[in-house]
Design an enzyme around this catalytic site. Sequence first.
Site, PDB file in Angstrom:
ATOM      1  N   ASN A   1       0.739  -1.090   0.051  1.00 60.24           N
ATOM      2  CA  ASN A   1       0.013   0.001   0.068  1.00 60.24           C
ATOM      3  C   ASN A   1       0.940   1.165  -0.066  1.00 60.24           C
ATOM      4  O   ASN A   1       1.571   1.370   1.005  1.00 60.24           O
ATOM      5  CB  ASN A   1      -0.828   0.032   1.276  1.00 60.24           C
ATOM      6  CG  ASN A   1      -1.662   1.294   1.326  1.00 60.24           C
ATOM      7  OD1 ASN A   1      -1.950   2.059   0.447  1.00 60.24           O
ATOM      8  ND2 ASN A   1      -1.828   1.440   2.770  1.00 60.24           N
TER       9      ASN A   1
ATOM     10  N   LYS B   1      -0.026   4.314  -0.047  1.00 61.55           N
ATOM     11  CA  LYS B   1      -0.532   5.498   0.363  1.00 61.55           C
ATOM     12  C   LYS B   1      -0.638   6.749  -0.373  1.00 61.55           C
ATOM     13  O   LYS B   1      -0.514   6.496  -1.565  1.00 61.55           O
ATOM     14  CB  LYS B   1       0.052   5.819   1.978  1.00 61.55           C
ATOM     15  CG  LYS B   1       0.176   4.557   2.748  1.00 61.55           C
ATOM     16  CD  LYS B   1       0.718   4.832   4.135  1.00 61.55           C
ATOM     17  CE  LYS B   1       0.826   3.590   4.929  1.00 61.55           C
ATOM     18  NZ  LYS B   1       0.073   3.569   6.043  1.00 61.55           N
TER      19      LYS B   1
ATOM     20  N   HIS C   1      -9.311   0.841   4.711  1.00 58.95           N
ATOM     21  CA  HIS C   1      -7.888   0.830   5.381  1.00 58.95           C
ATOM     22  C   HIS C   1      -8.226   1.796   6.454  1.00 58.95           C
ATOM     23  O   HIS C   1      -9.188   2.695   6.447  1.00 58.95           O
ATOM     24  CB  HIS C   1      -7.293   1.583   4.393  1.00 58.95           C
ATOM     25  CG  HIS C   1      -5.711   1.536   4.848  1.00 58.95           C
ATOM     26  ND1 HIS C   1      -5.102   2.588   5.935  1.00 58.95           N
ATOM     27  CD2 HIS C   1      -4.735   0.490   4.873  1.00 58.95           C
ATOM     28  CE1 HIS C   1      -4.007   2.145   6.429  1.00 58.95           C
ATOM     29  NE2 HIS C   1      -3.366   1.167   5.496  1.00 58.95           N
TER      30      HIS C   1
ATOM     31  N   GLU D   1      -7.086   4.339   7.629  1.00 57.59           N
ATOM     32  CA  GLU D   1      -6.574   5.632   7.370  1.00 57.59           C
ATOM     33  C   GLU D   1      -8.000   6.142   6.728  1.00 57.59           C
ATOM     34  O   GLU D   1      -8.197   7.244   6.949  1.00 57.59           O
ATOM     35  CB  GLU D   1      -5.408   6.011   6.484  1.00 57.59           C
ATOM     36  CG  GLU D   1      -4.280   5.631   7.503  1.00 57.59           C
ATOM     37  CD  GLU D   1      -2.903   5.394   6.517  1.00 57.59           C
ATOM     38  OE1 GLU D   1      -2.923   5.568   5.414  1.00 57.59           O
ATOM     39  OE2 GLU D   1      -2.031   4.798   7.204  1.00 57.59           O
TER      40      GLU D   1
ATOM     41  N   GLU E   1      -5.362  -5.653  10.331  1.00 57.59           N
ATOM     42  CA  GLU E   1      -4.266  -4.417  10.465  1.00 57.59           C
ATOM     43  C   GLU E   1      -4.690  -3.825  11.710  1.00 57.59           C
ATOM     44  O   GLU E   1      -5.462  -2.811  11.873  1.00 57.59           O
ATOM     45  CB  GLU E   1      -4.265  -3.434   9.407  1.00 57.59           C
ATOM     46  CG  GLU E   1      -3.889  -3.989   8.204  1.00 57.59           C
ATOM     47  CD  GLU E   1      -3.214  -2.998   7.015  1.00 57.59           C
ATOM     48  OE1 GLU E   1      -2.278  -3.167   6.652  1.00 57.59           O
ATOM     49  OE2 GLU E   1      -3.911  -1.962   6.972  1.00 57.59           O
TER      50      GLU E   1
ATOM     51  N   GLY F   1       2.266   2.040  10.598  1.00 55.22           N
ATOM     52  CA  GLY F   1       3.198   3.323  10.159  1.00 55.22           C
ATOM     53  C   GLY F   1       3.867   3.672  11.648  1.00 55.22           C
ATOM     54  O   GLY F   1       4.519   4.610  11.898  1.00 55.22           O
TER      55      GLY F   1
ATOM     56  N   SER G   1       3.553  -2.267  10.113  1.00 60.09           N
ATOM     57  CA  SER G   1       4.920  -2.133  10.022  1.00 60.09           C
ATOM     58  C   SER G   1       5.681  -3.453  10.025  1.00 60.09           C
ATOM     59  O   SER G   1       6.720  -3.849  10.604  1.00 60.09           O
ATOM     60  CB  SER G   1       5.283  -1.881  11.797  1.00 60.09           C
ATOM     61  OG  SER G   1       4.978  -0.300  11.914  1.00 60.09           O
TER      62      SER G   1
HETATM   63  C1  PEP Z   1      -0.637  -0.110   5.623  1.00 61.46           C
HETATM   64  O1  PEP Z   1      -0.587   1.031   5.149  1.00 61.46           O
HETATM   65  O2  PEP Z   1      -1.739  -0.779   5.464  1.00 61.46           O
HETATM   66  C2  PEP Z   1       0.431  -0.385   6.658  1.00 61.46           C
HETATM   67  C3  PEP Z   1       0.440  -1.680   7.102  1.00 61.46           C
HETATM   68  O3  PEP Z   1       1.530   0.540   6.729  1.00 61.46           O
HETATM   69  P1  PEP Z   1       2.866   0.242   7.444  1.00 61.46           P
HETATM   70  O4  PEP Z   1       3.560  -1.167   7.059  1.00 61.46           O
HETATM   71  O5  PEP Z   1       3.781   1.484   6.984  1.00 61.46           O
HETATM   72  O6  PEP Z   1       2.786   0.194   9.223  1.00 61.46           O
END
Ligand code: PEP
Length: 244
Positions: free
Chosen positions: A4, A6, A90, A92, A162, A168, A208
């Site tokens: 992803n 973003k 997601h 976000e 997630e 992040g 992460s």
């Molecule tokens: C994501 O954006 O779905 C995500 C898991 O980000 P990160 O790997 O940076 O934590």
Amino acid sequence: MAGNWKMYKTVPETVAFFEKFNPLVAGAKHCEIAICPTFVNLSAAVEATAGTNVGIGAQNLYWANEGAFTGEISGEMLKSVGCQWVLVGHSERRQYFGETNETVLKRVLAALDADLRPIICIGERLEEREGGWTEAVLLEQFKHGIGGLSVDQFAQIAIAYEPVWAIGTGKTATPAMAADAHRIIREQVRLHFGLEASQSTRILYGGSVKPDNIKILIAQPEVDGVLVGGASLDAVSFASIVNF
Ligand code: PEP
């Protein structure tokens, strides 16, 4: 193994990424690979991955086919530029753009209508985990965002667990935490869609994920793949996750 991106990368940066990334993962036969760039990079990404084993997905879609919805993009439009996948729900989107379980379901149905494969994201916030609400939150998100699909529709989706507090932040769920959450989700799949669906569905972990923790996460039998944000922006880093 899904990335992803973003709101990162311009078109030239997208093209440069795939020039480096495609040969690094060309031999990866053990998984499907999907990268989800921003809308404006989709055509360039599709072109840059033509004839490779890398699929392209969008990060969101709207549920109407067309109409007076300024700023929105439909599933049909995504399909027409060559997308195969689309992220839905997601955290976000839930946190900053008012996404709810109900709108997640609408988007998933629209994606399926357009012959796109949705990766539906669910997961608890930090205060929900600390309050002992993780299971209740996952059940609620599953029931309202996924539970309304038919068995055939469910066969087209992937689920990404997630935990919001791990996205992040550099904090990864422990492998045991990820496995526990995946077991809860898989049990919901069994209850709603049957045993076969629960065994064949793919539940990805996201939060992460990095080249140095992929091995321990994927060693959990419950974890079928990963959704990677930050570490998918670098070709070498994401390739080493794909090829772990
Ligand atoms: C994501 O954006 O779905 C995500 C898991 O980000 P990160 O790997 O940076 O934590």
